[in-house]
Design a protein around this motif. Structure first.
Motif, PDB file in Angstrom:
ATOM      1  N   MET A  39       0.836  -1.191   0.000  1.00 37.24           N
ATOM      2  CA  MET A  39       0.000   0.000   0.000  1.00 37.24           C
ATOM      3  C   MET A  39       0.876   1.248   0.000  1.00 37.24           C
ATOM      4  O   MET A  39       1.767   1.389   0.848  1.00 37.24           O
ATOM      5  CB  MET A  39      -0.898   0.016   1.245  1.00 37.24           C
ATOM      6  N   GLU A  40       0.632   2.129  -0.936  1.00 40.90           N
ATOM      7  CA  GLU A  40       1.380   3.387  -1.005  1.00 40.90           C
ATOM      8  C   GLU A  40       0.606   4.463  -0.242  1.00 40.90           C
ATOM      9  O   GLU A  40      -0.576   4.692  -0.496  1.00 40.90           O
ATOM     10  CB  GLU A  40       1.578   3.831  -2.447  1.00 40.90           C
ATOM     11  N   ILE A  41       1.279   5.097   0.692  1.00 39.12           N
ATOM     12  CA  ILE A  41       0.671   6.172   1.472  1.00 39.12           C
ATOM     13  C   ILE A  41       0.945   7.500   0.771  1.00 39.12           C
ATOM     14  O   ILE A  41       2.101   7.851   0.524  1.00 39.12           O
ATOM     15  CB  ILE A  41       1.231   6.213   2.903  1.00 39.12           C
ATOM     16  N   ARG A  42      -0.118   8.256   0.467  1.00 39.99           N
ATOM     17  CA  ARG A  42       0.033   9.540  -0.193  1.00 39.99           C
ATOM     18  C   ARG A  42      -0.572  10.644   0.668  1.00 39.99           C
ATOM     19  O   ARG A  42      -1.581  10.450   1.347  1.00 39.99           O
ATOM     20  CB  ARG A  42      -0.650   9.539  -1.563  1.00 39.99           C
ATOM     21  N   LEU A  43       0.070  11.810   0.617  1.00 41.79           N
ATOM     22  CA  LEU A  43      -0.398  12.988   1.351  1.00 41.79           C
ATOM     23  C   LEU A  43      -0.593  14.169   0.400  1.00 41.79           C
ATOM     24  O   LEU A  43      -0.489  15.321   0.817  1.00 41.79           O
ATOM     25  CB  LEU A  43       0.610  13.359   2.442  1.00 41.79           C
ATOM     26  N   ASP A  44      -0.903  13.889  -0.837  1.00 45.83           N
ATOM     27  CA  ASP A  44      -1.032  14.942  -1.843  1.00 45.83           C
ATOM     28  C   ASP A  44      -2.061  15.979  -1.419  1.00 45.83           C
ATOM     29  O   ASP A  44      -3.169  15.645  -0.983  1.00 45.83           O
ATOM     30  CB  ASP A  44      -1.439  14.332  -3.184  1.00 45.83           C
ATOM     31  N   GLY A  45      -1.690  17.258  -1.550  1.00 45.13           N
ATOM     32  CA  GLY A  45      -2.593  18.351  -1.239  1.00 45.13           C
ATOM     33  C   GLY A  45      -2.643  18.739   0.218  1.00 45.13           C
ATOM     34  O   GLY A  45      -3.298  19.729   0.566  1.00 45.13           O
ATOM     35  N   ARG A  46      -1.957  18.020   1.082  1.00 50.25           N
ATOM     36  CA  ARG A  46      -1.967  18.336   2.511  1.00 50.25           C
ATOM     37  C   ARG A  46      -0.803  19.259   2.867  1.00 50.25           C
ATOM     38  O   ARG A  46       0.241  19.259   2.207  1.00 50.25           O
ATOM     39  CB  ARG A  46      -1.874  17.057   3.356  1.00 50.25           C
ATOM     40  N   VAL A  47      -1.005  20.026   3.927  1.00 48.08           N
ATOM     41  CA  VAL A  47       0.029  20.930   4.441  1.00 48.08           C
ATOM     42  C   VAL A  47       0.375  20.498   5.855  1.00 48.08           C
ATOM     43  O   VAL A  47      -0.514  20.388   6.714  1.00 48.08           O
ATOM     44  CB  VAL A  47      -0.447  22.392   4.444  1.00 48.08           C
ATOM     45  N   ALA A  48       1.652  20.260   6.096  1.00 47.03           N
ATOM     46  CA  ALA A  48       2.106  19.767   7.391  1.00 47.03           C
ATOM     47  C   ALA A  48       3.070  20.753   8.033  1.00 47.03           C
ATOM     48  O   ALA A  48       3.979  21.270   7.378  1.00 47.03           O
ATOM     49  CB  ALA A  48       2.784  18.414   7.247  1.00 47.03           C
ATOM     50  N   LEU A  49       2.882  20.982   9.325  1.00 49.13           N
ATOM     51  CA  LEU A  49       3.809  21.769  10.145  1.00 49.13           C
ATOM     52  C   LEU A  49       4.423  20.837  11.173  1.00 49.13           C
ATOM     53  O   LEU A  49       3.702  20.193  11.944  1.00 49.13           O
ATOM     54  CB  LEU A  49       3.076  22.917  10.840  1.00 49.13           C
ATOM     55  N   ILE A  50       5.743  20.763  11.174  1.00 48.77           N
ATOM     56  CA  ILE A  50       6.471  19.870  12.072  1.00 48.77           C
ATOM     57  C   ILE A  50       7.441  20.692  12.910  1.00 48.77           C
ATOM     58  O   ILE A  50       8.327  21.354  12.373  1.00 48.77           O
ATOM     59  CB  ILE A  50       7.252  18.795  11.288  1.00 48.77           C
ATOM     60  N   THR A  51       7.282  20.644  14.227  1.00 48.76           N
ATOM     61  CA  THR A  51       8.235  21.337  15.096  1.00 48.76           C
ATOM     62  C   THR A  51       9.408  20.405  15.408  1.00 48.76           C
ATOM     63  O   THR A  51       9.307  19.189  15.267  1.00 48.76           O
ATOM     64  CB  THR A  51       7.560  21.815  16.388  1.00 48.76           C
ATOM     65  N   GLY A  52      10.508  21.009  15.844  1.00 47.02           N
ATOM     66  CA  GLY A  52      11.716  20.206  16.028  1.00 47.02           C
ATOM     67  C   GLY A  52      12.096  19.535  14.719  1.00 47.02           C
ATOM     68  O   GLY A  52      12.546  18.394  14.686  1.00 47.02           O
ATOM     69  N   GLY A  53      11.929  20.274  13.617  1.00 43.22           N
ATOM     70  CA  GLY A  53      11.989  19.663  12.302  1.00 43.22           C
ATOM     71  C   GLY A  53      13.328  19.670  11.609  1.00 43.22           C
ATOM     72  O   GLY A  53      13.431  19.144  10.496  1.00 43.22           O
ATOM     73  N   SER A  54      14.353  20.214  12.230  1.00 39.31           N
ATOM     74  CA  SER A  54      15.617  20.354  11.503  1.00 39.31           C
ATOM     75  C   SER A  54      16.498  19.118  11.564  1.00 39.31           C
ATOM     76  O   SER A  54      17.374  18.934  10.716  1.00 39.31           O
ATOM     77  CB  SER A  54      16.401  21.553  12.047  1.00 39.31           C
ATOM     78  N   LYS A  55      16.276  18.251  12.548  1.00 37.75           N
ATOM     79  CA  LYS A  55      17.151  17.098  12.742  1.00 37.75           C
ATOM     80  C   LYS A  55      16.327  15.887  13.177  1.00 37.75           C
ATOM     81  O   LYS A  55      15.155  15.991  13.512  1.00 37.75           O
ATOM     82  CB  LYS A  55      18.211  17.401  13.819  1.00 37.75           C
ATOM     83  N   GLY A  56      16.984  14.745  13.193  1.00 34.44           N
ATOM     84  CA  GLY A  56      16.427  13.551  13.816  1.00 34.44           C
ATOM     85  C   GLY A  56      15.059  13.148  13.306  1.00 34.44           C
ATOM     86  O   GLY A  56      14.811  13.098  12.092  1.00 34.44           O
ATOM     87  N   LEU A  57      14.168  12.865  14.242  1.00 27.55           N
ATOM     88  CA  LEU A  57      12.843  12.377  13.889  1.00 27.55           C
ATOM     89  C   LEU A  57      12.043  13.419  13.125  1.00 27.55           C
ATOM     90  O   LEU A  57      11.295  13.080  12.204  1.00 27.55           O
ATOM     91  CB  LEU A  57      12.092  11.960  15.159  1.00 27.55           C
ATOM     92  N   GLY A  58      12.165  14.691  13.509  1.00 29.10           N
ATOM     93  CA  GLY A  58      11.432  15.735  12.816  1.00 29.10           C
ATOM     94  C   GLY A  58      11.826  15.828  11.360  1.00 29.10           C
ATOM     95  O   GLY A  58      10.974  15.922  10.470  1.00 29.10           O
ATOM     96  N   ARG A  59      13.105  15.798  11.108  1.00 30.89           N
ATOM     97  CA  ARG A  59      13.581  15.850   9.715  1.00 30.89           C
ATOM     98  C   ARG A  59      13.146  14.606   8.947  1.00 30.89           C
ATOM     99  O   ARG A  59      12.746  14.700   7.779  1.00 30.89           O
ATOM    100  CB  ARG A  59      15.094  15.990   9.691  1.00 30.89           C
ATOM    101  N   ALA A  60      13.202  13.439   9.592  1.00 28.66           N
ATOM    102  CA  ALA A  60      12.792  12.201   8.920  1.00 28.66           C
ATOM    103  C   ALA A  60      11.315  12.245   8.557  1.00 28.66           C
ATOM    104  O   ALA A  60      10.918  11.832   7.456  1.00 28.66           O
ATOM    105  CB  ALA A  60      13.086  11.005   9.819  1.00 28.66           C
ATOM    106  N   MET A  61      10.481  12.751   9.465  1.00 32.70           N
ATOM    107  CA  MET A  61       9.062  12.883   9.147  1.00 32.70           C
ATOM    108  C   MET A  61       8.847  13.901   8.037  1.00 32.70           C
ATOM    109  O   MET A  61       8.041  13.685   7.127  1.00 32.70           O
ATOM    110  CB  MET A  61       8.283  13.273  10.403  1.00 32.70           C
TER     111      MET A  61
END
Length: 259
Positions: A1-23
């Protein structure tokens, strides 16, 4: 199953490294427009360039979400750039533990501001509009001490446990509006926190050997990978995860004694 998020807008904090960057990378390469928020402008730009090179649409904002102004700046940057926030990942935090009697008020307050109030403030900004649109996803990134605190695990275990309660409150309020709220509980996963611990340990072990030693205490026999954590998050924020809310999922290789 391919997971798609087309058209969605995501805000991720702690986003520069580690888990945040991976997400951020996984969400972006799955079709979402992603905003990464963190304090360090240089590390944010490094993350942005790496994700953009893989074809993802990503914007970055330097903001300290431990403050009310920083939360507003991060949220407004996403709205200004992409018009809304569909997916909010409250990931900012750090491991902060000590013997209980040694923790002063300032340390408690700093931990509460970064790990609890940041999630409260950002969700308060994003949640009403998600409910109005009839679609939204919130993930609170916690750790397994939220369920199974040990000695010398405060203040982190206490603020993370509060994050569990916040998750359940929001899930119950958001469910009638198709706004789903879940928590992901981090176990031992290879990230920049572990590289710092390895550097500070003074060990003669290589980093790979250091992780291998850590993995011996985990039923799966190894430390997790950031992309494995990001995969679980990607499912939860997608339409494929559309009947999952109010849960707290351990991403820990089976190490936590509480389900």
């Amino acid at each position: 199953m391919e997971i798609r998020l087309d058209g969605r807008v995501a805000l991720i904090t702690g986003g520069s490294k580690g888990l945040g960057r991976a997400m951020g990378e996984m969400f972006a390469t799955s079709g979402a427009s992603v905003v990464l928020a963190a304090r360090g402008a240089e590390s944010l730009e490094t993350a942005r360039a790496a994700i953009a090179a893989k074809g993802g649409e990503v914007h970055v904002v330097a903001a300290d979400v431990a403050t009310a102004d920083g939360c507003k700046a991060a949220y407004q940057a996403a709205v200004d750039r992409f018009g809304r926030v569909d997916i909010l990942v409250n990931n900012a935090g750090k491991s902060n533990t000590a013997p209980f009697a040694s923790i002063d008020d300032a340390t408690w307050q700093d931990d509460i501001d970064l790990k609890l109030f940041a999630a409260i403030r950002l969700t308060r900004l994003a949640f009403p509009a998600m409910c109005e649109r009839g679609w939204g996803r919130v993930i609170n990134v916690l750790n397994t001490h939220a369920k199974a605190p040990g000695p010398r695990s405060a203040p982190t275990s206490v603020t993370r446990a509060a994050g569990l309660a916040l998750t359940k409150v929001l899930a119950n309020e958001g469910a009638p509006h198709n706004v789903l709220v879940n928590a992901l509980l981090v176990g031992q996963i290879d990230s920049d926190q572990w590289t710092r611990q390895h550097a500070a340990s003074g060990t003669n072990l290589t980093y790979a050997e250091f992780l291998a030693e850590k993995g011996k205490a985990i039923p799966m026999g190894r430390v997790g990978r950031a992309e494995e954590f990001a995969s679980v998050a990607c499912l939860l924020v997608s339409d494929a995860g559309g009947y999952v809310t109010g849960t707290a999922i351990n991403v820990d290789g089976g190490r936590t004694p509480i389900t």
